[in-house]
Design an enzyme around this catalytic site. Sequence first.
Site, short mmCIF file in Angstrom:
data_model
loop_
_atom_site.label_atom_id
_atom_site.label_comp_id
_atom_site.label_asym_id
_atom_site.label_seq_id
_atom_site.Cartn_x
_atom_site.Cartn_y
_atom_site.Cartn_z
N GLY A 216 5.39 10.94 12.26
CA GLY A 216 4.54 11.98 12.85
C GLY A 216 5.29 13.06 13.62
N ASP B 113 5.67 2.47 13.61
CA ASP B 113 5.29 1.33 12.77
C ASP B 113 4.14 0.53 13.38
OD1 ASP B 113 7.49 2.22 11.44
OD2 ASP B 113 8.42 0.25 11.25
N ASP C 3 11.82 7.89 3.97
CA ASP C 3 11.79 7.49 5.38
C ASP C 3 12.96 8.11 6.15
OD1 ASP C 3 11.40 6.15 7.73
OD2 ASP C 3 11.40 4.14 6.84
#
Length: 756
Positions: free
Chosen positions: A552, A573, A510
Amino acid sequence: MRKLFFSAICLALFSCASYKDEPSLNLNVEWKFITGDDPSFALPGYLDSAWKSMPVDRIWESAGFDPYDGYAWYRLRIVIPSELKEKALLKDSLRIYLGKINNFDQTFLNGQLIGINGENAIPAMASDTNFIHAPTNFWDKPRPYTLAVNDPRIRWDEENVIAVRVFDQGGQGGMHSGGQFIAMTKLTEYLTLDNQKTPFIFVDRGLSKTVLLQNHSNAYTIEGKFHISALDKLSGKEIFYLMRTIELKPGQKEEFSFNLEQLDQSALISYVFDVKGSGQELKVTDESPYITTPQAPEEPRINGAVVTAVRPGKPFLFTIPATGIRPMTFEAQGLPAGLILDARTGIITGRVMEKGQYNVTLKAVNAKGSTTRDLKIEIGDRICLTPPMGWNSWNCWGLAVDEQKVIASAKTYRDKGLMNHGWTYINIDDGWEIHQDSMPKRDPSGNILTNYKFPDMKRLGDSIHALGLKFGIYSSPGPLTCGGYTASYQHEKQDAGSFAAWGVDYLKYDWCSYGNIAKDTTLPEYKKPYFVMRDALLSVDRDIVYSLCQYGMGKVWQWGDEVGGNLWRTTGDITDTWESLKSIGFSQVENQPYARPGNWNDPDMLIVGWVGWGPSLHPTRLSPDEQYTHISLWSLLSSPLLIGCDLERLDAFTLNLLTNDEVIAVNQDLLGVQARQVTVDGDIQVWVKPLADGGQAFGVFNLGDKTANYVVDAEKAGLKPGGELRDLWRQKSLGTAGNDIRMAIPSHGVMLYKVK
Ligand code: GLA
């Protein structure tokens, strides 16, 4: 004395005129906006005329600041007229409602702090207590700030300056939900109707439900009529009505239970509390669940993916997913050398050294019969040939995840039979590492340390594998994760080594604090950290599915494969609201060509069941039809299916959503093609996914607020003519499909079919 005084006020108020439409000031307008941070931005006299104009109904990325993470300020000058209090029923407090803010806020009125992250500021908060230390999902929390009507911070009938200091930790940022306003608080705001704490329960052929009414005021008695009504969602016919006269003293609660017959669709329920003499009402709506998935037969049936892959020489683990009564025994013919099957559990393990494609015949036998099915085992460079199906801790436990919760989830896979439908991964998200405020973060050799909630990762990995399941973990290429825990920056190789030693099969990686490391927002900078971890993962003695999470940025679907990704998040999210589901799910259009076996677009994890992103959970705020839409769309999109709820609290409805083998088969189809959006006709959308057997799965979605009677023109939608039509949720054949396929689709719902 005090009580009597307030009762007297109430009586006086209730004899007054209607307060249905009390005045309010709209704050959903263009504010002034600047990036950066300076305490003088809070001051009323600060000159903001050179700042940009900024809407507050969308994230700043959608208003010209893409990407931007970090501090920013919003300011608005507004006259607060005393008409607001004069025309209000209650005259005690003023509410400044700022909607949702991504991620954190400190809000000032005329230079003085009035609120932080949704809580009214108390003097002790003046020097930033929990401003950016709150849980990351604070972006989904409404910010209502309340001030006593005589609070000196309010300048009645004069210009006021509202200044909002925002910190965005990564991904989307800013004031974003629209609907901001200033108004006096209403009597109905003291009243809550909780229809979430006790969800619908299936009892025999019916449904039972309990709701809780509560008066939160410590001063006002609230009297009125409470109505519960239920309509059949498709026909609008009333199927239930109840009315009670109620008086709730300050602080009083009252529970109401009622029963409904079970329908083959939702009932639309409204709970209305009509406050006596005020013209004001509290209205909450609800929809009842309905089960479509038939019970799996008692005879053995093998479900899930028909292909699995591993790299040569790497550990192999595959559990035959089969429904049917136990005990059951398994056989596998044609297994390549190096693999063995445990006939009692159906778990196949080992290592295969030779590259190749192996066609295996699986067999399952129980007291009711036997069945066989083909499984293709591919030993080569590709892995993750069907979208991963699993559970991830984030949408339920957030940073409150611990070892017991993870183990409990894995056991529920077995006990509630989820593994019999192909559910495989058990993934820990953020919150297992050492927090940024604790020391040491790594051992003397630099190996990453876990926090006290995860005392032994190897033990955890082993117990997940012993159940025939796979183990996933989370990290960031930056120094810290999004939740503020230690991450892999400059320790990538070592961390990949630790993950492999613990038996990790899946890594979610992440972006988070890497935003502060990246030099700029060019593609090479976006790709760089993902290459580093790819190389680290490829150097260990395990296959680790590589899940990129960077929301993205830079159209990751175009280059996710190049950096070694097996899947990549395509958006910010998700949360458990229709707005979030709709905007994420139905925007998966441009990335369609990039999904294929080994590479999947990831519109984020599932939001069905009990979720909460922290220690306290609530049932999803999606209606049953919205949940059918969610699972149908994710299946059509070939999206990873990662359950985000507390599995121990899995109810009959959620289990029905997650165990429909014909729906799962659409997601796990061998071809691995993502559905295309073929029709957008007002509120109706048709998405079509070609399947390996020559058939097509298609979903007809109704995004509108009313039931739609719709006719799909098969030819226009690109559906092959003359095939057999099947309702996948009900697992029912509907005969040969003509060119006109007619259906009634509930609002926010779907009809999911296969034509072959
Ligand atoms: C980001 C991700 C989430 C979750 C959290 C953990 O917000 O997008 O899915 O992993 O971080 O902190």
